[in-house]
Design a protein around this motif. Structure first.
Motif, PDB file in Angstrom:
ATOM      1  N   LYS A  59       9.986  21.340  -9.409  1.00  0.00           N
ATOM      2  CA  LYS A  59      11.122  22.182  -9.074  1.00  0.00           C
ATOM      3  C   LYS A  59      12.402  21.382  -9.252  1.00  0.00           C
ATOM      4  O   LYS A  59      12.452  20.193  -8.952  1.00  0.00           O
ATOM      5  N   GLY A  60      13.426  22.043  -9.745  1.00  0.00           N
ATOM      6  CA  GLY A  60      14.714  21.413  -9.920  1.00  0.00           C
ATOM      7  C   GLY A  60      15.820  22.390  -9.580  1.00  0.00           C
ATOM      8  O   GLY A  60      15.561  23.499  -9.113  1.00  0.00           O
ATOM      9  N   ARG A  61      17.032  21.990  -9.821  1.00  0.00           N
ATOM     10  CA  ARG A  61      18.175  22.832  -9.503  1.00  0.00           C
ATOM     11  C   ARG A  61      19.179  22.776 -10.647  1.00  0.00           C
ATOM     12  O   ARG A  61      19.460  21.720 -11.178  1.00  0.00           O
ATOM     13  N   ASN A  62      19.712  23.938 -11.020  1.00  0.00           N
ATOM     14  CA  ASN A  62      20.750  23.996 -12.021  1.00  0.00           C
ATOM     15  C   ASN A  62      22.022  23.446 -11.378  1.00  0.00           C
ATOM     16  O   ASN A  62      22.497  23.993 -10.384  1.00  0.00           O
ATOM     17  N   PRO A  63      22.591  22.353 -11.912  1.00  0.00           N
ATOM     18  CA  PRO A  63      23.747  21.736 -11.256  1.00  0.00           C
ATOM     19  C   PRO A  63      25.005  22.618 -11.258  1.00  0.00           C
ATOM     20  O   PRO A  63      25.853  22.475 -10.391  1.00  0.00           O
ATOM     21  N   GLN A  64      25.106  23.542 -12.216  1.00  0.00           N
ATOM     22  CA  GLN A  64      26.301  24.400 -12.279  1.00  0.00           C
ATOM     23  C   GLN A  64      26.234  25.560 -11.299  1.00  0.00           C
ATOM     24  O   GLN A  64      27.221  25.887 -10.652  1.00  0.00           O
ATOM     25  N   THR A  65      25.051  26.183 -11.208  1.00  0.00           N
ATOM     26  CA  THR A  65      24.938  27.374 -10.362  1.00  0.00           C
ATOM     27  C   THR A  65      24.248  27.103  -9.043  1.00  0.00           C
ATOM     28  O   THR A  65      24.382  27.886  -8.106  1.00  0.00           O
ATOM     29  N   GLY A  66      23.474  26.035  -8.979  1.00  0.00           N
ATOM     30  CA  GLY A  66      22.724  25.738  -7.761  1.00  0.00           C
ATOM     31  C   GLY A  66      21.409  26.504  -7.665  1.00  0.00           C
ATOM     32  O   GLY A  66      20.688  26.391  -6.681  1.00  0.00           O
ATOM     33  N   ASP A  67      21.096  27.313  -8.679  1.00  0.00           N
ATOM     34  CA  ASP A  67      19.860  28.090  -8.676  1.00  0.00           C
ATOM     35  C   ASP A  67      18.651  27.179  -8.836  1.00  0.00           C
ATOM     36  O   ASP A  67      18.690  26.203  -9.578  1.00  0.00           O
ATOM     37  N   ALA A  68      17.556  27.532  -8.154  1.00  0.00           N
ATOM     38  CA  ALA A  68      16.304  26.790  -8.283  1.00  0.00           C
ATOM     39  C   ALA A  68      15.664  27.143  -9.624  1.00  0.00           C
ATOM     40  O   ALA A  68      15.661  28.303 -10.037  1.00  0.00           O
ATOM     41  N   ILE A  69      15.157  26.139 -10.318  1.00  0.00           N
ATOM     42  CA  ILE A  69      14.473  26.339 -11.596  1.00  0.00           C
ATOM     43  C   ILE A  69      13.200  25.502 -11.612  1.00  0.00           C
ATOM     44  O   ILE A  69      13.035  24.588 -10.795  1.00  0.00           O
ATOM     45  N   THR A  70      12.318  25.834 -12.526  1.00  0.00           N
ATOM     46  CA  THR A  70      11.106  25.040 -12.715  1.00  0.00           C
ATOM     47  C   THR A  70      11.271  24.228 -13.990  1.00  0.00           C
ATOM     48  O   THR A  70      11.532  24.785 -15.059  1.00  0.00           O
TER      49      THR A  70
END
Length: 104
Positions: A59-70
């Motif tokens: 799991k990670g996070r989009n640094p621009q939006t803060g949304d969780a991503i895989t």
């Protein structure tokens, strides 16, 4: 150093034509690439080890939006230098530093 520099050094040191040294260097790189592509490690005595490692999905996070991503699983290439190479690099660096300091 570029591949062209390597070709030139091989040509000069081996006393062969640049055409032959290009073929040699290309062949060596081709063997290395193909070996790594199939997932096999390469260990060169006195130089180091190229190793393919598998990274699991995480799991990670989009640094621009803060949304969780895989973040997908992937293979990575690592290089671990040999002790001999590490020692040579460090001894040369300290030699260069001492020569630099003497000129100041």
């Amino acid at each position: 150093m570029t591949k062209a520099n390597i070709v030139e050094k091989v040509s000069d040191r081996c006393g062969i034509s640049k055409k032959d040294s290009i073929e040699m260097v290309e062949l060596v790189f081709s063997i290395l690439k193909n070996t790594l592509e199939i997932g096999e490690d390469i260990k060169i005595s006195g130089f180091g080890k190229f190793e393919i490692k598998n990274k699991h999905a995480r799991k990670g996070r989009n640094p621009q939006t803060g949304d969780a991503i895989t973040i997908e699983a992937r293979r990575i290439l690592t290089f671990k230098p040999s002790t001999i190479l590490k020692n040579n690099i460090n001894s040369n660096r300290s030699l260069k530093n001492s020569l630099y300091l003497r000129t100041i």
